[in-house]
Design a protein around this motif. Structure first.
Motif, PDB file in Angstrom:
ATOM      1  N   THR A   1       0.820  -1.221   0.000  1.00  0.00           N
ATOM      2  CA  THR A   1       0.000   0.000   0.000  1.00  0.00           C
ATOM      3  C   THR A   1       0.851   1.267   0.000  1.00  0.00           C
ATOM      4  O   THR A   1       0.314   2.369   0.012  1.00  0.00           O
ATOM      5  N   LYS A   2       2.158   1.115  -0.019  1.00  0.00           N
ATOM      6  CA  LYS A   2       3.057   2.267   0.021  1.00  0.00           C
ATOM      7  C   LYS A   2       3.550   2.632  -1.379  1.00  0.00           C
ATOM      8  O   LYS A   2       3.884   1.753  -2.174  1.00  0.00           O
ATOM      9  N   VAL A   3       3.604   3.940  -1.648  1.00  0.00           N
ATOM     10  CA  VAL A   3       4.116   4.436  -2.919  1.00  0.00           C
ATOM     11  C   VAL A   3       5.258   5.410  -2.635  1.00  0.00           C
ATOM     12  O   VAL A   3       5.027   6.500  -2.109  1.00  0.00           O
ATOM     13  N   PRO A   4       6.492   5.021  -2.954  1.00  0.00           N
ATOM     14  CA  PRO A   4       7.613   5.941  -2.756  1.00  0.00           C
ATOM     15  C   PRO A   4       7.690   6.941  -3.907  1.00  0.00           C
ATOM     16  O   PRO A   4       7.192   6.679  -5.010  1.00  0.00           O
ATOM     17  N   TYR A   5       8.301   8.080  -3.667  1.00  0.00           N
ATOM     18  CA  TYR A   5       8.467   9.061  -4.729  1.00  0.00           C
ATOM     19  C   TYR A   5       9.623  10.000  -4.405  1.00  0.00           C
ATOM     20  O   TYR A   5      10.037  10.147  -3.247  1.00  0.00           O
ATOM     21  N   THR A   6      10.165  10.584  -5.455  1.00  0.00           N
ATOM     22  CA  THR A   6      11.202  11.599  -5.296  1.00  0.00           C
ATOM     23  C   THR A   6      10.631  12.951  -5.713  1.00  0.00           C
ATOM     24  O   THR A   6       9.785  13.035  -6.603  1.00  0.00           O
ATOM     25  N   VAL A   7      11.097  13.983  -5.047  1.00  0.00           N
ATOM     26  CA  VAL A   7      10.670  15.347  -5.353  1.00  0.00           C
ATOM     27  C   VAL A   7      11.902  16.152  -5.756  1.00  0.00           C
ATOM     28  O   VAL A   7      12.884  16.206  -5.015  1.00  0.00           O
ATOM     29  N   LYS A   8      11.840  16.726  -6.935  1.00  0.00           N
ATOM     30  CA  LYS A   8      12.870  17.664  -7.379  1.00  0.00           C
ATOM     31  C   LYS A   8      12.189  19.016  -7.543  1.00  0.00           C
ATOM     32  O   LYS A   8      11.435  19.229  -8.478  1.00  0.00           O
ATOM     33  N   ALA A   9      12.450  19.893  -6.576  1.00  0.00           N
ATOM     34  CA  ALA A   9      11.731  21.153  -6.506  1.00  0.00           C
ATOM     35  C   ALA A   9      12.673  22.337  -6.705  1.00  0.00           C
ATOM     36  O   ALA A   9      13.895  22.196  -6.685  1.00  0.00           O
ATOM     37  N   THR A  10      12.066  23.495  -6.882  1.00  0.00           N
ATOM     38  CA  THR A  10      12.798  24.752  -6.934  1.00  0.00           C
ATOM     39  C   THR A  10      12.192  25.691  -5.912  1.00  0.00           C
ATOM     40  O   THR A  10      10.971  25.869  -5.868  1.00  0.00           O
ATOM     41  N   VAL A  11      13.034  26.255  -5.075  1.00  0.00           N
ATOM     42  CA  VAL A  11      12.598  27.206  -4.053  1.00  0.00           C
ATOM     43  C   VAL A  11      13.088  28.596  -4.446  1.00  0.00           C
ATOM     44  O   VAL A  11      14.268  28.771  -4.767  1.00  0.00           O
ATOM     45  N   SER A  12      12.178  29.571  -4.420  1.00  0.00           N
ATOM     46  CA  SER A  12      12.527  30.942  -4.812  1.00  0.00           C
ATOM     47  C   SER A  12      12.041  31.923  -3.749  1.00  0.00           C
ATOM     48  O   SER A  12      10.887  31.853  -3.305  1.00  0.00           O
ATOM     49  N   TYR A  13      12.947  32.839  -3.367  1.00  0.00           N
ATOM     50  CA  TYR A  13      12.585  33.831  -2.357  1.00  0.00           C
ATOM     51  C   TYR A  13      13.408  35.098  -2.577  1.00  0.00           C
ATOM     52  O   TYR A  13      14.646  35.058  -2.540  1.00  0.00           O
ATOM     53  N   GLU A  14      12.716  36.205  -2.859  1.00  0.00           N
ATOM     54  CA  GLU A  14      13.342  37.516  -3.035  1.00  0.00           C
ATOM     55  C   GLU A  14      14.554  37.461  -3.957  1.00  0.00           C
ATOM     56  O   GLU A  14      15.647  37.929  -3.618  1.00  0.00           O
ATOM     57  N   GLY A  15      14.313  36.873  -5.132  1.00  0.00           N
ATOM     58  CA  GLY A  15      15.361  36.838  -6.143  1.00  0.00           C
ATOM     59  C   GLY A  15      16.372  35.720  -5.977  1.00  0.00           C
ATOM     60  O   GLY A  15      17.251  35.539  -6.834  1.00  0.00           O
ATOM     61  N   ARG A  16      16.293  34.972  -4.896  1.00  0.00           N
ATOM     62  CA  ARG A  16      17.197  33.839  -4.672  1.00  0.00           C
ATOM     63  C   ARG A  16      16.480  32.553  -5.048  1.00  0.00           C
ATOM     64  O   ARG A  16      15.342  32.311  -4.614  1.00  0.00           O
ATOM     65  N   THR A  17      17.096  31.722  -5.864  1.00  0.00           N
ATOM     66  CA  THR A  17      16.492  30.468  -6.325  1.00  0.00           C
ATOM     67  C   THR A  17      17.497  29.334  -6.161  1.00  0.00           C
ATOM     68  O   THR A  17      18.683  29.507  -6.448  1.00  0.00           O
ATOM     69  N   LYS A  18      16.978  28.197  -5.703  1.00  0.00           N
ATOM     70  CA  LYS A  18      17.874  27.051  -5.518  1.00  0.00           C
ATOM     71  C   LYS A  18      17.094  25.750  -5.665  1.00  0.00           C
ATOM     72  O   LYS A  18      15.948  25.648  -5.221  1.00  0.00           O
ATOM     73  N   PRO A  19      17.687  24.736  -6.305  1.00  0.00           N
ATOM     74  CA  PRO A  19      17.022  23.431  -6.418  1.00  0.00           C
ATOM     75  C   PRO A  19      17.019  22.708  -5.072  1.00  0.00           C
ATOM     76  O   PRO A  19      17.901  22.905  -4.233  1.00  0.00           O
ATOM     77  N   TRP A  20      16.014  21.845  -4.894  1.00  0.00           N
ATOM     78  CA  TRP A  20      15.831  21.128  -3.631  1.00  0.00           C
ATOM     79  C   TRP A  20      15.308  19.738  -3.960  1.00  0.00           C
ATOM     80  O   TRP A  20      14.267  19.590  -4.599  1.00  0.00           O
ATOM     81  N   SER A  21      16.003  18.701  -3.532  1.00  0.00           N
ATOM     82  CA  SER A  21      15.612  17.328  -3.834  1.00  0.00           C
ATOM     83  C   SER A  21      15.515  16.500  -2.563  1.00  0.00           C
ATOM     84  O   SER A  21      16.319  16.673  -1.637  1.00  0.00           O
ATOM     85  N   TYR A  22      14.539  15.601  -2.523  1.00  0.00           N
ATOM     86  CA  TYR A  22      14.412  14.669  -1.410  1.00  0.00           C
ATOM     87  C   TYR A  22      13.470  13.547  -1.818  1.00  0.00           C
ATOM     88  O   TYR A  22      12.840  13.594  -2.876  1.00  0.00           O
TER      89      TYR A  22
END
Length: 544
Positions: free
Chosen positions: A112-133
């Motif tokens: 019943t479990k579904v694993p997944y990966t998240v590759k996100a982008t975080v942006s705040y006041e002109g600063r942007t950085k990728p975020w993975s988990y």
């Protein structure tokens, strides 16, 4: 689905780009079909029962992850079994956490479990950085609707998110720090993962007084305001202020490596002459610092304290004989030795200590004539429960005043005694020098805080006997195997303790080498010398 969103299905791969906000690219291959909508697979008016089917699991996971990635928190929350709790967290993912793009890729379902990966982008006041988990969700049957729904847990959003906590991005509330060991070597959570929660706590407490400036970060803000934030991503570094600690990089590295051998392992090293904490490590290295905040029975390692009390009261001495029968009865409670061993009546108290004879200690209770004697010894000599101010949150041990069989169990570290690796390392350090010196992880001079002080010290005679008994344990007693690789003037005490009827006891071990004391516990590790012993030995070799 939000207004302006565009959908395309190409070869079983669902791609969604939310217009306007530019939020969310969702990419999923699960079950080979087109992604479902925001309703579960169970659309019949008949209420289904039993575990969700494979197709229900796949369709529910698809629908939830699709809605989440597109930024539609309401639709995603409707596919959980706790909409009211889920929706604010899902909304905060793009709102408070400022995630502007997310690619979520699930793996094949495992039950019943579904694993997944998240590759996100975080942006705040002109600063942007990728975020993975990576994380996972579980699909369950709704209790009232019968629909297949995501079982809502905070870890669905992020594996480190706890109940009541939230994800946030912004200017950090406290300035960054550069923590260094007592020799000036930089300590960071990447190289020393067990220090993560400790460094977060130190930053929270001392960041604004070290001359640094805050950066821009993504962090977990816990529900308990007394706990520190957990930094997950740094978009812009602040100017760190330098913070001196008492830790030793070499001992810390050895501790990190040693605890990796055993799941549920914790270790602390303390310098007896000063109380300086030299190493703290946990496996797993989570937000909970079990080595300093744990609470459990320490087993026979507490016999160091019990022996000190008996010697102080003139009821035992290192070289005097003492009875060690295979079992003993006290007020309706039977206590026995490991595998019911016994020792000749002519054998010394040192032999009973080195072989960890339970009955030798229990048989002395009637002679003490004071059920509260051990609790007094813990407080007055060993500083247990005196509100330690180490520099971070710690549990300072507990030996409550008890009567009858519970008091007897305390003599061998069972019953209501509660300790962690820090407490037992401190007890060993006190026995080593005869005087309690409250453990610290940052120097007292940093903030002039009031340290705990025990009301009295052990005499030189009692201290010498305790050291000799621990030396015997390390050279020919139950600690011999683990301590054989440790040099210098060395001593030890083993222990094991069963908690709540567990099948395999927790492994405890404590020891010293020259001016370093260390203690470790391994959950369900068995005999003290088998699991916790090698952990302590590795730290003593590195730091002594």
């Amino acid at each position: 689905m939000r207004s302006g969103a565009k959908v395309a299905v190409v070869g079983g791969v669902f791609v969604l780009v939310a217009g306007g906000l530019g939020y969310g690219v969702y990419n999923v291959v699960l079950g080979g079909g087109e992604a479902g909508g925001t309703e579960s697979a169970s659309a019949s008016s008949e209420v289904r029962t039993g575990p969700p089917s494979k197709s229900e699991i796949e369709e529910t996971a698809k629908g939830f992850l699709k809605a989440w990635a597109s930024g539609d928190a309401t639709a995603a929350a409707l596919l959980t079994n706790n909409q009211d709790i889920a929706e604010p967290l899902l909304t905060g993912y793009s709102g408070e956490a400022h995630v502007t793009k997310a690619v979520i890729t699930p793996g094949p379902a495992v039950g019943t479990k579904v694993p997944y990966t998240v590759k996100a982008t975080v942006s705040y006041e002109g600063r942007t950085k990728p975020w993975s988990y990576a994380s996972e969700l579980t699909v369950v049957r709704g209790l009232t609707t019968g629909k297949a729904l995501v079982d809502w847990q905070p870890t669905v959003i992020h594996p480190q998110l706890t109940e009541g906590a939230s994800l946030k991005t912004g200017e950090s509330s406290t300035a960054a720090i550069e923590a260094v060991d007592h020799n000036g070597k930089v300590l960071d959570k990447e190289k020393y993962p067990s220090l993560g929660p400790i460094l977060d706590s130190l930053r929270e407490k001392y960041g604004d007084s070290t001359g640094g400036s805050p950066g821009i970060e993504t962090w977990i803000e816990p529900a308990d305001a007394q706990l520190p934030d957990t930094t997950l991503l740094t978009l812009a570094k602040g100017k760190p202020g330098r913070l001196q600690t008492t830790l030793d990089a070499g001992a810390q590295a050895a501790a990190e490596k040693a605890v990796k051998q055993f799941s549920g392992a914790s270790v602390v090293a303390v310098r007896p002459s000063t109380g300086s904490i030299r190493a703290v490590a946990n496996n797993p290295a989570t937000g909970f610092n079990a080595a300093m905040q744990g609470k459990q029975a320490p087993g026979s390692t507490l016999k160091i304290m019990t022996a000190a009390m008996l010697i102080e009261k003139g009821l035992a001495s290192a070289n005097s004989p003492i009875e060690c029968p295979k079992d003993v009865m006290y007020q309706g409670n039977t206590f026995h030795n490991l595998k019911y061993f016994s020792l000749p009546d002519t054998d010394s108290f040192t032999a009973s200590f080195a072989r960890s004879c339970n009955t030798a200690f229990i048989k002395k209770i009637d002679d003490v004539h004071d059920d509260a004697a051990l609790a007094k010894e813990a407080r007055d000599v060993f500083g247990i429960g005196l509100d330690w101010k180490t520099g971070v949150v710690s549990f300072d041990g507990s030996v409550p005043e008890e009567t009858g069989g519970v008091a007897a169990a305390q003599y061998i570290g069972q019953g209501t005694v509660q300790m962690n690796a820090l407490n037992i390392a401190s007890i060993t350090a006190t026995a080593r020098n005869g005087t309690f010196r409250q453990p610290v992880i940052v120097p007292r001079e940093l903030d002039d805080r009031q340290l705990a002080v025990a009301s009295r010290s052990l005499s030189q005679n009692v201290t010498r006997q305790l050291n000799d008994m621990m030396r015997a344990t390390a050279s020919w007693g139950t600690g011999k195997g683990a301590m054989s690789s440790v040099g210098g003037d060395k001593g030890a005490k083993t222990g094991s303790a069963e908690v709540d009827g567990q099948g395999t006891s927790n492994s405890w071990f404590t020891g010293f080498s020259n001016d370093l004391a260390a203690a470790a516990v391994v959950q369900s590790g068995g005999h003290g010398g088998d699991a916790a012993g090698p952990v302590v030995a590795a730290v003593l070799r590195a730091g002594s």
